[in-house]
Scaffold this active site. Sequence first.
Site, short mmCIF file in Angstrom:
data_model
loop_
_atom_site.label_atom_id
_atom_site.label_comp_id
_atom_site.label_asym_id
_atom_site.label_seq_id
_atom_site.Cartn_x
_atom_site.Cartn_y
_atom_site.Cartn_z
N ARG A 79 14.34 -24.59 -18.34
CA ARG A 79 13.51 -24.36 -19.75
C ARG A 79 14.35 -24.50 -20.74
O ARG A 79 15.47 -23.63 -20.76
CB ARG A 79 12.95 -22.87 -19.54
CG ARG A 79 12.22 -22.26 -20.77
CD ARG A 79 10.86 -23.01 -21.16
NE ARG A 79 10.30 -22.55 -22.22
CZ ARG A 79 9.17 -23.13 -22.61
NH1 ARG A 79 8.78 -24.29 -22.16
NH2 ARG A 79 8.57 -22.60 -23.92
N GLY B 207 -3.18 12.07 0.83
CA GLY B 207 -2.34 10.90 0.68
C GLY B 207 -0.77 11.57 1.14
O GLY B 207 -0.47 11.43 2.31
N CYS C 63 5.76 6.83 13.35
CA CYS C 63 5.04 5.58 13.13
C CYS C 63 5.58 5.07 11.53
O CYS C 63 6.01 3.92 11.56
CB CYS C 63 3.70 5.48 13.51
SG CYS C 63 3.11 6.01 14.88
N GLU D 99 3.29 4.26 2.42
CA GLU D 99 4.47 4.68 3.39
C GLU D 99 5.62 5.64 2.61
O GLU D 99 6.34 5.52 2.74
CB GLU D 99 5.28 3.44 3.79
CG GLU D 99 4.42 2.25 4.28
CD GLU D 99 3.85 2.56 5.67
OE1 GLU D 99 4.58 3.40 6.36
OE2 GLU D 99 3.11 2.10 6.43
N ARG E 220 8.30 1.90 7.25
CA ARG E 220 9.27 1.82 6.45
C ARG E 220 10.64 0.96 6.37
O ARG E 220 10.98 0.58 5.34
CB ARG E 220 9.78 3.16 6.04
CG ARG E 220 8.56 4.02 5.51
CD ARG E 220 8.88 5.52 5.79
NE ARG E 220 7.58 6.56 5.05
CZ ARG E 220 7.49 7.80 5.39
NH1 ARG E 220 8.16 8.27 6.18
NH2 ARG E 220 6.67 8.30 4.89
N GLU F 102 -6.49 10.03 3.85
CA GLU F 102 -7.82 10.55 3.51
C GLU F 102 -8.14 10.48 2.06
O GLU F 102 -6.89 10.48 1.27
CB GLU F 102 -8.12 11.88 4.35
CG GLU F 102 -7.94 11.86 5.42
CD GLU F 102 -8.45 13.06 6.37
OE1 GLU F 102 -8.76 13.82 5.57
OE2 GLU F 102 -8.41 13.08 7.52
N PRO F 103 -9.22 10.39 1.53
CA PRO F 103 -9.46 10.41 0.08
C PRO F 103 -8.51 11.61 -0.55
O PRO F 103 -8.25 11.47 -1.61
CB PRO F 103 -10.82 10.90 -0.06
CG PRO F 103 -11.49 10.16 1.38
CD PRO F 103 -10.53 10.12 2.45
C1 LIG Z 1 -2.65 -1.08 -0.57
C2 LIG Z 1 -2.58 0.14 0.05
C3 LIG Z 1 -2.67 0.00 1.40
C4 LIG Z 1 -2.49 1.20 2.14
N1 LIG Z 1 -2.70 1.05 3.83
C5 LIG Z 1 -2.69 2.31 4.26
C6 LIG Z 1 -2.90 2.23 5.78
O1 LIG Z 1 -3.06 1.26 6.37
N2 LIG Z 1 -2.85 3.67 6.30
C7 LIG Z 1 -2.95 4.68 5.67
O2 LIG Z 1 -3.02 5.90 6.38
N3 LIG Z 1 -2.57 4.84 4.26
C8 LIG Z 1 -2.42 3.48 3.74
N4 LIG Z 1 -2.15 3.60 2.31
C9 LIG Z 1 -2.37 5.02 1.62
C10 LIG Z 1 -0.76 5.32 1.26
O3 LIG Z 1 -0.19 5.58 2.13
C11 LIG Z 1 -1.44 6.73 0.27
O4 LIG Z 1 -1.78 5.91 -1.13
C12 LIG Z 1 0.12 7.30 -0.17
O5 LIG Z 1 0.42 8.05 0.78
C13 LIG Z 1 -0.10 8.25 -1.42
O6 LIG Z 1 -1.26 8.83 -1.71
P1 LIG Z 1 -2.04 8.87 -2.58
O7 LIG Z 1 -2.60 7.62 -2.95
O8 LIG Z 1 -3.39 9.92 -2.15
O9 LIG Z 1 -1.54 9.72 -3.84
P2 LIG Z 1 -1.18 11.29 -3.70
O10 LIG Z 1 -0.63 11.93 -2.67
O11 LIG Z 1 -2.48 11.91 -4.51
O12 LIG Z 1 -0.15 11.27 -5.05
C14 LIG Z 1 -0.32 11.03 -6.37
C15 LIG Z 1 0.94 11.16 -7.17
O13 LIG Z 1 1.36 12.53 -7.08
C16 LIG Z 1 2.79 12.31 -6.16
N5 LIG Z 1 3.01 13.72 -5.70
C17 LIG Z 1 2.28 14.05 -4.77
N6 LIG Z 1 2.80 15.04 -4.07
C18 LIG Z 1 4.06 15.36 -4.61
C19 LIG Z 1 4.95 16.39 -4.88
N7 LIG Z 1 4.92 17.32 -3.88
N8 LIG Z 1 5.80 16.33 -5.74
C20 LIG Z 1 5.89 15.32 -6.44
N9 LIG Z 1 5.01 14.37 -6.91
C21 LIG Z 1 3.76 14.45 -5.72
C22 LIG Z 1 2.83 11.23 -5.68
O14 LIG Z 1 4.11 10.67 -5.50
C23 LIG Z 1 2.16 10.14 -6.82
O15 LIG Z 1 2.90 9.83 -7.86
C24 LIG Z 1 -2.39 2.55 1.54
C25 LIG Z 1 -2.38 2.43 0.16
C26 LIG Z 1 -2.51 1.34 -0.45
C27 LIG Z 1 -2.31 1.30 -2.24
#
Ligand SMILES: Cc1cc2nc3c(=O)[nH]c(=O)nc-3n(C[C@H](O)[C@H](O)[C@H](O)COP(=O)(O)OP(=O)(O)OC[C@H]3O[C@@H](n4cnc5c(N)ncnc54)[C@H](O)[C@@H]3O)c2cc1C
Length: 401
Positions: free
Chosen positions: A285, A154, A255, A380, A260, A150-151
């Site tokens: 090259r 993650g 899942c 993932e 993964r 969700e927004p």
């Molecule tokens: C191209 C793409 C396709 C995707 N497809 C899917 C999909 O099909 N279905 C789906 O459900 N999701 C999907 N995702 C979402 C993806 O799983 C999330 O982006 C991912 O889980 C990370 O969440 P976030 O982007 O909100 O980052 P955040 O969780 O906000 O994390 C931001 C940063 O903080 C770090 N962080 C967070 N918590 C901690 C902690 N406890 N300790 C240290 N560091 C931390 C993270 O490692 C990261 O570096 C997709 C993402 C992308 C980019």
Amino acid sequence: MTTRTQETAQHHTGTAVDPMDLLDVESLLTADERMIRDVVREFAQDRLEPEVARWYEQGTLPREIATELGTLGVLGMHLDGYGCAGTNAVSYGLACRELEAVDSGLRSLVSVQGSLAMFAIWRFGSEEQKRHWLPEMAAGRAIGCFGLTEPDFGSNPAGMRTSARRDGTDWVLNGTKMWITNGTFADVAVVWARTEQGVRGFLVPRGTPGFTAREVTRKLSLRASVTAELALDGCRLRAEAMLPEAAGIRAPLSCLDEARFGIVWGAMGAARSAYQAARDYACTRVQFDRPIAAFQLTQEKLVNMAVELNKGTLLALHLGRRKDHGALRPEQISFGKLNNVRAALEICRTARGVLGASGITLDYPVMRHMTNLESVLTYEGTSEIHTLVLGHAITGIPAFR
Ligand SMILES: Cc1cc2nc3c(=O)[nH]c(=O)nc-3n(C[C@H](O)[C@H](O)[C@H](O)COP(=O)(O)OP(=O)(O)OC[C@H]3O[C@@H](n4cnc5c(N)ncnc54)[C@H](O)[C@@H]3O)c2cc1C
């Protein structure tokens, strides 16, 4: 006539070492596995490779590719029954590697379809749900997506806000899912929502009133892949839409473990492609009157790439064999995802440098792989989250919060 270098390479075995497979991992595959790998490789190289740079540049992935992948038999190929091929895990991994050697976006399509959407239905669905969706999805006539992120949630999906509340026997869903691969062209979305009994999974067919998907644009990574935001606004579903066997956050997380595993292999495909491009380029090259491959600094780069590529491939195979024996643990999948995506990204960055200015264009696959892998590093489970999973396994102390 052989050169001194070739003589050295042939010294022990009498045959030249394969620069793409220094450890001869090929010899560890069965005849069936090689056959499946070759079929996928041929399709990937003949049908996908010539088109992928254009798709990437245009930021599209044609829907019909999914049907062609279904005809090839790779959608849900490691699942049994319901029109799925029922291969072993290693064969599925090999297919992921060949697809990602073309582009991570193509492997993402297959991972989300087979390991996330189909696996969720196959593992947690009712008999009726399985019969309705799985054969169509295996054939690529129906596409699935998996809505967990969700927004605002993650890395911590357990905090999700999307809710499903009972209204008579119906369910009514409200919330937003973000970054959902295949979202705009999916025929069915597997949506995870909070209920009074904890997190549950729901099958939301395309066109259900109150359910919309909007494409995420302006991506600089995974451009040959569809990413979407899903909105659920009073989306009413019949009682049968719920996955009966999925109770709690462990269900969607299991899942993710499936997907993964495919990434562990797929990342080595992207890395192989980048290494191959760098090696070929370095051998042809010429600078300072010599191929750049003749310089020790370039050789060191190629060797570092080859060593990491071979180690990562062996690791993927080891995890695949464990999976086929039912012995693969979630921490081991974290080990594989963390190492192989990190190594693949490093290989791509090094390869980019070897190609000099040419490395920044779409004429070579290297930078496309590199930008794709930035997404693969994040989705993932980010590299930080997999580090914490392993840290927990090593110390017994969870450090997630
Ligand atoms: C191209 C793409 C396709 C995707 N497809 C899917 C999909 O099909 N279905 C789906 O459900 N999701 C999907 N995702 C979402 C993806 O799983 C999330 O982006 C991912 O889980 C990370 O969440 P976030 O982007 O909100 O980052 P955040 O969780 O906000 O994390 C931001 C940063 O903080 C770090 N962080 C967070 N918590 C901690 C902690 N406890 N300790 C240290 N560091 C931390 C993270 O490692 C990261 O570096 C997709 C993402 C992308 C980019």
